[in-house]
Scaffold this active site. Structure first.
Site, PDB file in Angstrom:
ATOM      1  N   ASP A  29       2.947   3.541  -0.624  1.00  0.00           N
ATOM      2  CA  ASP A  29       3.467   2.465  -1.475  1.00  0.00           C
ATOM      3  C   ASP A  29       3.113   2.745  -2.925  1.00  0.00           C
ATOM      4  O   ASP A  29       1.973   3.102  -3.233  1.00  0.00           O
ATOM      5  CB  ASP A  29       2.862   1.130  -1.037  1.00  0.00           C
ATOM      6  CG  ASP A  29       3.276  -0.028  -1.939  1.00  0.00           C
ATOM      7  OD1 ASP A  29       4.414   0.000  -2.443  1.00  0.00           O
ATOM      8  OD2 ASP A  29       2.464  -0.947  -2.131  1.00  0.00           O
ATOM      9  N   SER A  40       1.594  -8.138  -0.608  1.00  0.00           N
ATOM     10  CA  SER A  40       2.137  -8.053  -1.956  1.00  0.00           C
ATOM     11  C   SER A  40       1.643  -9.212  -2.826  1.00  0.00           C
ATOM     12  O   SER A  40       0.442  -9.396  -2.990  1.00  0.00           O
ATOM     13  CB  SER A  40       3.657  -8.001  -1.885  1.00  0.00           C
ATOM     14  OG  SER A  40       4.193  -7.390  -3.025  1.00  0.00           O
ATOM     15  N   HIS A  76       4.858   0.053   1.781  1.00  0.00           N
ATOM     16  CA  HIS A  76       4.450  -1.265   1.286  1.00  0.00           C
ATOM     17  C   HIS A  76       4.367  -2.271   2.430  1.00  0.00           C
ATOM     18  O   HIS A  76       3.561  -3.201   2.387  1.00  0.00           O
ATOM     19  CB  HIS A  76       5.479  -1.725   0.244  1.00  0.00           C
ATOM     20  CG  HIS A  76       5.157  -3.015  -0.427  1.00  0.00           C
ATOM     21  ND1 HIS A  76       4.165  -3.145  -1.377  1.00  0.00           N
ATOM     22  CD2 HIS A  76       5.714  -4.252  -0.310  1.00  0.00           C
ATOM     23  CE1 HIS A  76       4.122  -4.386  -1.812  1.00  0.00           C
ATOM     24  NE2 HIS A  76       5.048  -5.086  -1.175  1.00  0.00           N
TER      25      HIS A  76
END
Length: 635
Positions: free
Chosen positions: A381, A179, A443
């Protein structure tokens, strides 16, 4: 010396002692960080861990928290993987307890081993950074604002960490994360490479062997990833094109594109107008009290959390990390006055990186210096989706080519990846860059597929278990096997230990069952022979008058049955023991591997265990606090 001179000398000496005293008291060694026990740990030997705070800025009380797990084995050479979560401001204990670490929580009290954890052949170092994240703390007035500040802070941490743990400094070093760590990691890598070029570092032979970067679902290039929201949701059927709501989202996207085309914002990490696209998509999916999960579009969540309550392990992690016995076990400083939170909103609000260029601008230089980089994406994601990552790669120029060009106009093929007979994803690579797409993953790819992610790691690190044994994972790229990797099936891994223990127990029960069957047959034969003997004795008695029924033994009837029964029992015991084939157990692997010290041996040792011991930690919890995932929420 007169009285006044003596008094001055005494005062000077007192000041010197006052200055030097704190250093003599606060200087720590590796033994001070050794984790002697971990509340809720599973049965078996405790993994070798160190944890605690390292002060990086005394003037601002800046302390970073780390949690280190030593590798279980060394395949061919020692490696250290540093893991960072994103946010900004989200704790790397997410990675430790929900993704790549050796333990996961079953509930608020109990840990379990994770098959496929990344510590099998690499040391893992989880760091809560920057200051203010997770267990880390410091003056709120001095939270970092720019990415180069963050990188400088982290290099300082590593300098101090390696001073305490010098035996890990020569390891091959990798930075990994997900991320917003897509911004952190390239900046840190750049700072490390620049550090290595300094004369004093080279003169003292303290060069860090940076060997590669791994970034999962990374937020790396806003210029390519903001515009990817709309095509991604169309592609996945989340939004229906042509509807009134879709037109509203397209209007937000058009406004974002206008901002991106302004010269002053092309080098910006955070663009508020572009953040509105994601919010509009979440609003579109709002049905009743539910909305789509931005981290996994297959799931829904309460509105307006829309994924903030995911993964489900979150409900157990915060209570666990706030328990007093856990806080004590991990050596949390008393100066850390607030309980652990997953994401610190104040850190995210501070780190807007208004004067920092996006990390995508650093990647070409890193690749051209020969640093291998692996980018991986979970297919489901939304917030950092694979469409944006692929578009970024397609447009990136480095080493004389664009994207995955092998030569002008010739692109590296997308290779099918299968894992244990199932379609797992796609590999694509060229000129030091590798891209992996994980099918049906979120994710947090390692949360969904720990074993597949470990296989990816081992391939990237060049781990080959051929010379140390183990059951290899059946991992193929375009149908061909690469280096032999083992994912949770190594003969000394925790999961393998449990399987071998079960095999051993099964073999033992079979042996006992077999010996029991033999004993039953012997008893039946003996009973039959006894019956024949009694029958013949009675016939003799009928023909020649009463005599002992044990004439050939020369015994009278008193007490003789007990003696014969005793002899028969002993004989049966000998036969049963002889029939128990101990080779059935000898064929099974020894239980010695269940002890970490015996299974590792000198060949796998990295450093020595501390001999220090602590008393058991006490139970209890700290008060609960509100939890935020940061404004961006890219953890």
């Amino acid at each position: 010396m007169g009285f006044s001179g003596s008094r001055a000398w005494s005062k000077w000496l007192t000041i010197c002692l006052a200055i030097t005293h704190p250093f003599s008291v606060t200087a720590k060694s590796a033994a001070d960080y050794y984790v002697h026990s971990l509340p809720g740990q599973p049965e078996g030997p405790l993994l070798k861990m160190h944890a605690g705070h390292i002060e990086i800025s005394p003037e601002t009380s800046g302390n970073l928290f780390f949690w280190h797990f030593e590798n279980r084995h060394i395949a061919d050479k020692p490696r250290t993987v540093v893991w960072l979560n994103g946010g900004p401001g989200c704790s790397s204990e997410d990675g430790a307890l929900m993704e790549i670490g050796p333990y996961r929580l079953i509930d608020k009290e109990t840990l379990n081993y994770t098959e496929g954890s990344w510590d099998e052949f690499a040391n893992l170092l989880f760091v809560d950074q920057p200051v203010g994240t997770g267990f880390s703390y410091g003056s709120t007035e001095h939270y970092v604002h720019e990415l180069d500040e963050m990188a400088s802070q982290f290099v300082t941490f590593l300098e101090k960490w390696f001073e305490i743990f010098p035996h890990y400094e020569p390891d091959d070093l990798y930075f990994a994360g997900e991320s917003y760590a897509g911004q952190y990691i390239p900046y840190i890598a750049r700072a490390v490479l620049d550090r290595n070029k300094k004369q004093d570092v080279q003169a003292n032979n303290r060069i860090w062997n940076l060997k590669g970067l791994l970034i999962g679902n990374g937020w790396i290039s806003p210029q390519h990833q903001y515009p990817a929201y709309l095509p991604y949701v169309y592609q996945e059927g989340v939004v229906q094109a042509g509807t009134q709501e879709a037109n509203l989202i397209e209007a937000k996207a058009a406004k974002c594109m206008k901002e991106l085309n302004v010269e002053d914002t092309t080098g910006t990490v955070h663009i508020p107008d572009c953040e509105d696209i994601l919010q509009a998509i979440l609003d579109y999916t709002h049905k009743g009290k539910r909305c789509i999960n931005m981290y996994d579009i297959r799931l829904t969540d309460d509105y307006s959390a829309c994924g903030m309550n995911w993964p489900p392990d979150l409900r157990d992690i915060q209570p666990y990390l706030r328990r007093k016995d856990v806080v004590k076990a991990l050596h949390i400083n008393e100066e850390k006055q607030t309980g652990w939170t997953e994401c610190a909103g104040a850190v995210g609000s501070s780190l807007k990186a208004r004067n920092s260029k996006p990390a995508v601008e650093l990647l070409p230089g890193l690749l051209e210096e020969g640093l291998p980089i692996l980018l991986f994406s979970g297919q489901k994601d939304l917030i950092c989706n694979h469409v944006g990552t692929e578009d970024m790669i397609k447009n990136m120029k480095w080493s004389g080519g664009t994207g995955f060009e092998l030569s002008p106009g010739v692109w590296a093929p997308r290779q099918d990846w299968t894992f244990e007979g199932e379609p797992a994803g796609i590999y694509q690579q060229a000129r030091n860059l590798t891209y992996v797409l994980f099918y049906n993953a979120s994710h947090m790819v390692p949360f969904d597929y720990p074993r597949r992610s470990r296989d990816m790691l081992d391939k990237f690190l060049g781990v080959d278990i051929t010379h140390i044994g183990g059951d290899p994972a059946d991992s193929r790229i375009d149908g061909e096997k690469g280096p032999t990797t083992s994912v949770g099936a190594h003969p000394n891994s925790t999961a393998a230990a449990e399987r071998e223990k079960e095999k051993l127990n099964t073999a033992a029960w079979k042996a006992y069952y077999k010996s029991g069957e033999v004993a039953l047959v012997i008893v039946a034969i003996a009973a039959f022979a006894w019956g024949i003997f009694i029958w013949r004795s009675r016939r003799k008695h009928q023909s020649s008058g009463y005599r002992s029924i044990y004439p050939m033994l020369g015994l009278n009837s008193t007490g003789s049955l007990g003696q014969i029964s005793h002899k028969h029992s002993r004989r049966n015991g000998d036969i049963e023991a002889a029939d128990f084939d101990e080779t059935e157990l000898d064929d099974q692997p020894s239980q010695a591997f269940l002890s970490r010290s015996s299974r590792d041996g000198d060949a796998y040792a990295v450093g020595e265990e501390s001999s220090d011991e602590e008393d058991g930690a006490s139970d209890g919890q700290q008060p609960m606090f509100d939890q935020s995932r940061g404004e961006e929420g890219r953890s």
